[in-house]
Design an enzyme around this catalytic site. Structure first.
Site, PDB file in Angstrom:
ATOM      1  N   VAL B 133       0.845  -1.202   0.000  1.00 33.48           N
ATOM      2  CA  VAL B 133       0.000   0.000   0.000  1.00 33.48           C
ATOM      3  C   VAL B 133       0.875   1.244   0.000  1.00 33.48           C
ATOM      4  CG1 VAL B 133      -1.778   1.305   1.216  1.00 33.48           C
ATOM      5  CG2 VAL B 133      -1.844  -1.193   1.236  1.00 33.48           C
ATOM      6  N   ASP B 201      -5.719  -1.243  -9.702  1.00 33.08           N
ATOM      7  CA  ASP B 201      -4.553  -1.171  -8.824  1.00 33.08           C
ATOM      8  C   ASP B 201      -4.870  -0.404  -7.541  1.00 33.08           C
ATOM      9  OD1 ASP B 201      -1.509  -1.275  -8.342  1.00 33.08           O
ATOM     10  OD2 ASP B 201      -1.938   0.869  -8.279  1.00 33.08           O
ATOM     11  N   LYS B 205      -5.359  -1.785  -3.348  1.00 34.48           N
ATOM     12  CA  LYS B 205      -4.747  -1.176  -2.164  1.00 34.48           C
ATOM     13  C   LYS B 205      -5.804  -0.790  -1.132  1.00 34.48           C
ATOM     14  CE  LYS B 205      -0.934   0.310  -5.033  1.00 34.48           C
ATOM     15  NZ  LYS B 205      -0.472   1.363  -5.957  1.00 34.48           N
TER      16      LYS B 205
END
Lengths: 177, 318
Positions: B133, B201, B205
């Site tokens: 992250v 993407d 996270k």
């Protein structure tokens, strides 16, 4: 005019003015002449309503009785009163929609938003650099009642989906900045 | 600590290169087809050079690396969705051997969080995943310090490619396709930028963040996220936003109700969330300490490797 013992309340009146000199002043006279206390005038000269008029939002204070007289006087003077009410709009939401906005009938989209939510469209800007046949964008400012932001956005999402328009929402949660 | 590094892409090779600097020894380095293994420490430079020239890091296999001598397995193979394989299997092997695992691969934490935690419970090894992250940004460790139970919501920008595109579109009045091509020329966007621009993407996270914040109650996967990307946003939308003192950013959120949402949002043009270029930012709303902003470089080899090595350092302390 009889004096009323009713409590003075806040009202929002939405008007559509023709783009001619003196129109705004002409619209304000009936308010002042009938005992309304002007609080604010939101006059976006650069923006036009779907009918090609200039939207003006007036906040005023008056007793309920006088308020009715004011609305009547405005209509008598030939002023287009879109909405008059006591709802106190305390949350302003800005959204951008993109897509075939004009082809999908912008005016209908705006009406659908006003019908399916408690919000009113207070401002509109259109950008169609490729011409109105192509993809264009519109920025709308919505006035929603306090606490109704989520419901308003949910309804707008549905309308955008229905019309295959792309919606860019504001980030509302927790007053993000 | 002895590190076995799986994955020799930007992150894996940076971890291998920087490990010695942080006092660790790399005992294995593997890519998908080859590996180099030495319990006393491999020669990182020559392995990476061999990858450049011959396309292999050594003569051993990935399984040799997994079965070799190490204290921490660094899993930096490409993120895969669904069953998160083969990364998940690598993690399983290491945990079953009671080794620690540090993840840069988002798959196992985004798609199989409950399975992963189950394996961890049965192992003497621990799993840390700061690098998954926000690259170099200390997001998960900050959440751990503040205690996940005392953080109500998280929002922010966690994809540098999408942020770069939106920044350029607003600043230059250019359209999406044009800016995307420019980003690819600059190496900011990959040849196939799909996961960056379609929101996947960033969503992975925020799913990981949701798992960390609400992990005791329910498991999140990508399917639980409401995701919208920035593809084909017309320049006219950004113009209208700019005209009104706002701009558009690809914002992810884990709401107080536990929803995960990612999509283009209007934010104040000069506000904290409107980071520019490839920068990332995460805003944490804490119960007792107000709002906390963590911003910085959310991607890149050495940046992400720094987060991996920070995790290794945490394991070393215990």
């Amino acid at each position: 005019m009889s004096d009323s013992t009713d409590e003075v309340r806040a009202y929002t009146v939405r008007l559509e003015l023709v783009d001619e000199p003196g129109e705004l002043l002409r619209a304000l006279h009936p308010i002042a002449d009938n005992g309304g206390n002007l609080l604010s005038i939101f006059h976006e000269r650069g923006n036009l309503t779907p009918r090609g008029h200039i939207p003006v939002e007036v906040d005023l204070e008056a007793t309920p009785e006088r308020f009715e007289e004011i609305v009547d006087a405005l209509r008598d003077a030939g002023i287009n009163v879109i909405q008059a009410g006591t709802q106190h709009y305390s949350e302003s939401l800005t959204i951008v929609v993109s897509g075939h906005i004009v082809d999908t009938d912008l005016s209908h989209t705006l009406s659908r938003i006003q019908e399916s939510t408690d919000a009113t469209v207070t401002d509109l800007s259109l950008s169609a650099p490729e011409g109105t046949d192509d993809v264009s964008s519109a920025r709308l400012r919505l006035a929603a009642e306090a606490g109704a932001t989520d419901a308003t956005l949910a309804a707008v999402r549905d309308i955008a989906h229905e019309k295959d328009l792309r919606l860019i929402e504001p980030l509302t949660a927790g007053d993000a900045a | 600590m002895r590190l076995a590094v799986l994955g020799a892409g930007a992150v894996g090779s940076s971890v291998a290169e920087l490990a010695a600097d942080y006092g660790h020894t790399v005992t294995a380095l593997a890519d998908s087809s080859s590996a180099v293994v030495d319990p006393d420490g491999i020669d990182v430079a020559s392995a990476l050079e061999s990858k450049q020239t011959d396309g292999v890091v050594g003569t051993a296999t990935l399984d040799d690396a997994l079965d070799g001598a190490y204290d921490v397995l660094v899993e930096a193979t490409p993120t895969t969705l669904g069953d998160a394989q083969p990364g998940f299997g690598h993690v399983r092997t290491a945990l079953e051997r009671d080794r620690h695992v540090v993840l840069a691969n988002k798959g196992p934490v985004a798609e199989r969080y409950a399975d992963l935690r189950e394996l961890e419970r049965e192992s003497d090894g621990r799993v840390l995943f700061e690098a998954t992250v926000g690259g170099a940004m200390p997001v998960l460790s900050t959440i751990a310090d503040f205690d996940a139970d005392h953080i109500t919501t998280v929002r922010g920008v966690l994809n540098g490619t999408a942020n770069f595109i939106l920044t350029r579109m607003a600043a230059e009045g250019l359209d999406y396709e044009h800016v995307l091509a420019e980003a690819q020329d600059l190496g900011v966007a990959e040849a196939d930028p799909t996961f960056d621009v379609d929101g996947t993407d960033a969503a992975l996270k925020f799913v990981i963040l949701a798992n960390v914040l609400h992990g005791n109650g329910r498991e999140y996967t990508l399917e639980d996220a409401e995701v919208e990307g920035i593809e084909e946003i017309p320049g006219s939308a950004l113009d209208l936003a700019t005209e009104d003192g706002r701009t558009v950013r690809l914002i992810g959120e884990v709401t107080a109700a536990g929803e995960v949402r990612v999509g283009p949002r209007l934010v104040p043009a000069n506000g904290t969330l409107a980071v520019t270029g490839t920068n990332n930012i995460v805003q944490l709303e804490t119960e007792h300490a107000g709002r906390l902003n963590v911003s910085g470089r959310g991607a890149g080899g050495p940046e992400t490797a720094t987060a991996v090595l920070a995790d290794v350092g945490r394991l070393d302390e215990n």
